[in-house]
Design a protein around this motif. Structure first.
Motif, PDB file in Angstrom:
ATOM      1  N   ALA A   1       0.830  -1.206   0.000  1.00  0.00           N
ATOM      2  CA  ALA A   1       0.000   0.000   0.000  1.00  0.00           C
ATOM      3  C   ALA A   1       0.863   1.254   0.000  1.00  0.00           C
ATOM      4  O   ALA A   1       0.562   2.234  -0.700  1.00  0.00           O
ATOM      5  N   PHE A   2       1.960   1.235   0.762  1.00  0.00           N
ATOM      6  CA  PHE A   2       2.836   2.399   0.809  1.00  0.00           C
ATOM      7  C   PHE A   2       3.552   2.590  -0.524  1.00  0.00           C
ATOM      8  O   PHE A   2       3.696   3.728  -1.005  1.00  0.00           O
ATOM      9  N   ALA A   3       4.004   1.505  -1.142  1.00  0.00           N
ATOM     10  CA  ALA A   3       4.666   1.615  -2.442  1.00  0.00           C
ATOM     11  C   ALA A   3       3.721   2.197  -3.483  1.00  0.00           C
ATOM     12  O   ALA A   3       4.115   3.042  -4.305  1.00  0.00           O
ATOM     13  N   ASN A   4       2.462   1.787  -3.465  1.00  0.00           N
ATOM     14  CA  ASN A   4       1.476   2.356  -4.383  1.00  0.00           C
ATOM     15  C   ASN A   4       1.265   3.838  -4.110  1.00  0.00           C
ATOM     16  O   ASN A   4       1.149   4.652  -5.038  1.00  0.00           O
ATOM     17  N   LEU A   5       1.213   4.180  -2.838  1.00  0.00           N
ATOM     18  CA  LEU A   5       0.978   5.558  -2.454  1.00  0.00           C
ATOM     19  C   LEU A   5       2.119   6.478  -2.884  1.00  0.00           C
ATOM     20  O   LEU A   5       1.890   7.623  -3.289  1.00  0.00           O
TER      21      LEU A   5
ATOM     22  N   LEU B   1      -5.007   9.244   4.539  1.00  0.00           N
ATOM     23  CA  LEU B   1      -5.009   7.790   4.439  1.00  0.00           C
ATOM     24  C   LEU B   1      -6.221   7.235   5.178  1.00  0.00           C
ATOM     25  O   LEU B   1      -6.511   7.643   6.310  1.00  0.00           O
ATOM     26  N   CYS B   2      -6.892   6.303   4.533  1.00  0.00           N
ATOM     27  CA  CYS B   2      -8.007   5.583   5.151  1.00  0.00           C
ATOM     28  C   CYS B   2      -7.801   4.105   4.826  1.00  0.00           C
ATOM     29  O   CYS B   2      -8.477   3.533   3.974  1.00  0.00           O
ATOM     30  N   HIS B   3      -6.815   3.502   5.490  1.00  0.00           N
ATOM     31  CA  HIS B   3      -6.386   2.143   5.173  1.00  0.00           C
ATOM     32  C   HIS B   3      -6.970   1.128   6.149  1.00  0.00           C
ATOM     33  O   HIS B   3      -6.742   1.218   7.355  1.00  0.00           O
ATOM     34  N   ASN B   4      -7.736   0.194   5.612  1.00  0.00           N
ATOM     35  CA  ASN B   4      -8.352  -0.870   6.409  1.00  0.00           C
ATOM     36  C   ASN B   4      -9.149  -0.297   7.571  1.00  0.00           C
ATOM     37  O   ASN B   4      -9.053  -0.761   8.713  1.00  0.00           O
TER      38      ASN B   4
ATOM     39  N   ARG C   1      -6.062   2.793  -9.510  1.00  0.00           N
ATOM     40  CA  ARG C   1      -6.604   1.595  -8.887  1.00  0.00           C
ATOM     41  C   ARG C   1      -5.472   0.596  -8.738  1.00  0.00           C
ATOM     42  O   ARG C   1      -4.724   0.351  -9.681  1.00  0.00           O
ATOM     43  N   ARG C   2      -5.372  -0.021  -7.564  1.00  0.00           N
ATOM     44  CA  ARG C   2      -4.323  -1.006  -7.317  1.00  0.00           C
ATOM     45  C   ARG C   2      -4.905  -2.200  -6.553  1.00  0.00           C
ATOM     46  O   ARG C   2      -5.801  -2.042  -5.727  1.00  0.00           O
TER      47      ARG C   2
ATOM     48  N   TYR D   1      -7.218  -7.154  -1.251  1.00  0.00           N
ATOM     49  CA  TYR D   1      -7.559  -5.788  -0.872  1.00  0.00           C
ATOM     50  C   TYR D   1      -7.552  -4.878  -2.097  1.00  0.00           C
ATOM     51  O   TYR D   1      -6.742  -5.068  -3.001  1.00  0.00           O
ATOM     52  N   LEU D   2      -8.423  -3.891  -2.083  1.00  0.00           N
ATOM     53  CA  LEU D   2      -8.486  -2.876  -3.123  1.00  0.00           C
ATOM     54  C   LEU D   2      -7.883  -1.584  -2.584  1.00  0.00           C
ATOM     55  O   LEU D   2      -8.200  -1.168  -1.465  1.00  0.00           O
ATOM     56  N   GLN D   3      -7.035  -0.950  -3.376  1.00  0.00           N
ATOM     57  CA  GLN D   3      -6.518   0.367  -3.011  1.00  0.00           C
ATOM     58  C   GLN D   3      -6.899   1.347  -4.105  1.00  0.00           C
ATOM     59  O   GLN D   3      -6.557   1.154  -5.271  1.00  0.00           O
ATOM     60  N   LEU D   4      -7.614   2.381  -3.714  1.00  0.00           N
ATOM     61  CA  LEU D   4      -8.011   3.436  -4.636  1.00  0.00           C
ATOM     62  C   LEU D   4      -7.367   4.733  -4.184  1.00  0.00           C
ATOM     63  O   LEU D   4      -7.417   5.090  -3.002  1.00  0.00           O
TER      64      LEU D   4
END
Length: 274
Positions: A34-38, A123-126, A216-217, A258-261
């Motif tokens: 998630a951090f790498a995507n961010l 950030l709104c992670h999980n 989208r990741r 998990y979906l990361q938007l």
């Protein structure tokens, strides 16, 4: 760890269990992917000022610390004193205490806790899977974005991932069939239910909050479904690299656990809201 949660007491007394999970290969993959995507979408500093980030439901600081190491000032918001105590230790040990503000509070009260247009990154992670009203919290998060370059990163549990994990990992076809239409799944770390999201439903929530999708990741596209002979720990770096390649490809995002938007506030809406 999280805020405005059904059965929130699961996070109030045992932060150590969550911290231990984050040290496991599964926890590391979730946080580090998630951090790498961010990182690909971090906003530039506004003028000569430091980038300011809000980590909603930041728990023990797993997402806040990497941001603080980049010189970003992070406000870590959490409703659990136990999680905040653990976060205090984490940020001190990481040497970034001066870059992190720890604040107790509820995600449902963002409007009361923070001024409008206060942050360059939220950030709104999980978090959404535990909330009573996830759409309302997304609207609250959106109003905190400083400008159209600011970024909201959302990480949430994917319904399709629950189907595949039940079928491929557990060999439970009945559970896989049930998960095809399930709105809730079972959370294994503390117990209790967690909300499941379909990509289109999550994107619709962001759209109603006047947010447009920048990327989208998929997070943990294959890691949760690997056969037993592959060790997540021994092969971690190789799995991480493969996850990074797969997580950005549309044909694989939909099967991730998990979906990361990553989203930005729509410019015209900023003008309307002032």
């Amino acid at each position: 760890m999280k805020t405005t949660v059904k059965g929130a007491s699961r996070f109030e007394t045992d932060a150590n269990r969550y911290a231990a999970y984050l040290e496991s290969p599964e926890g590391r993959l979730r946080a580090e992917l998630a951090f790498a995507n961010l990182q690909e979408f971090l906003p530039a500093p506004p003028g000569s000022n430091t980038v300011r980030a809000l980590d909603i439901g930041g728990g023990t600081g797993a997402a806040s610390v990497p941001l603080a190491r980049l010189g970003i000032h992070v406000t870590l918001l959490d409703s659990s004193p136990a999680m905040l105590n653990a976060a205090e230790q984490t940020v001190v040990e990481a040497g970034v205490r001066d870059h992190v503000t720890l604040q107790q509070g509820d995600a449902a009260q963002l409007a009361e806790l923070f001024e409008k247009r206060s942050f360059d990154l939220v950030l709104c992670h999980n978090v959404l899977e535990y909330l009573e009203e996830p759409a309302a919290v997304l609207r609250g998060a959106a109003r905190l974005l400083r400008n159209s370059s600011a970024v909201l990163s959302v990480l949430a549990r994917n319904q399709a991932g629950e189907v595949l994990k039940a079928a491929l990992k557990a060999g439970d076809l009945s559970a896989a069939e049930a998960n095809l239409s399930a709105e809730w799944g079972q959370e294994s770390l503390y117990g209790g239910k967690v909300r499941l999201f379909k990509p289109e439903a999550l994107e619709a929530m962001l759209g109603k909050a006047s947010l447009s999708i920048a990327a989208r990741r998929g997070v943990r596209v294959i890691a949760d479904y690997l056969p037993a002979q592959i060790s997540l720990m021994a092969d971690y770096e190789r799995i991480f690299a493969l996850e990074r390649m797969l997580g950005g490809r549309p044909e694989f995002i939909g099967v991730a656990r998990y979906l990361q938007l990553l989203a930005r506030y729509e410019r015209h809406q900023l003008e309307v809201d002032g």
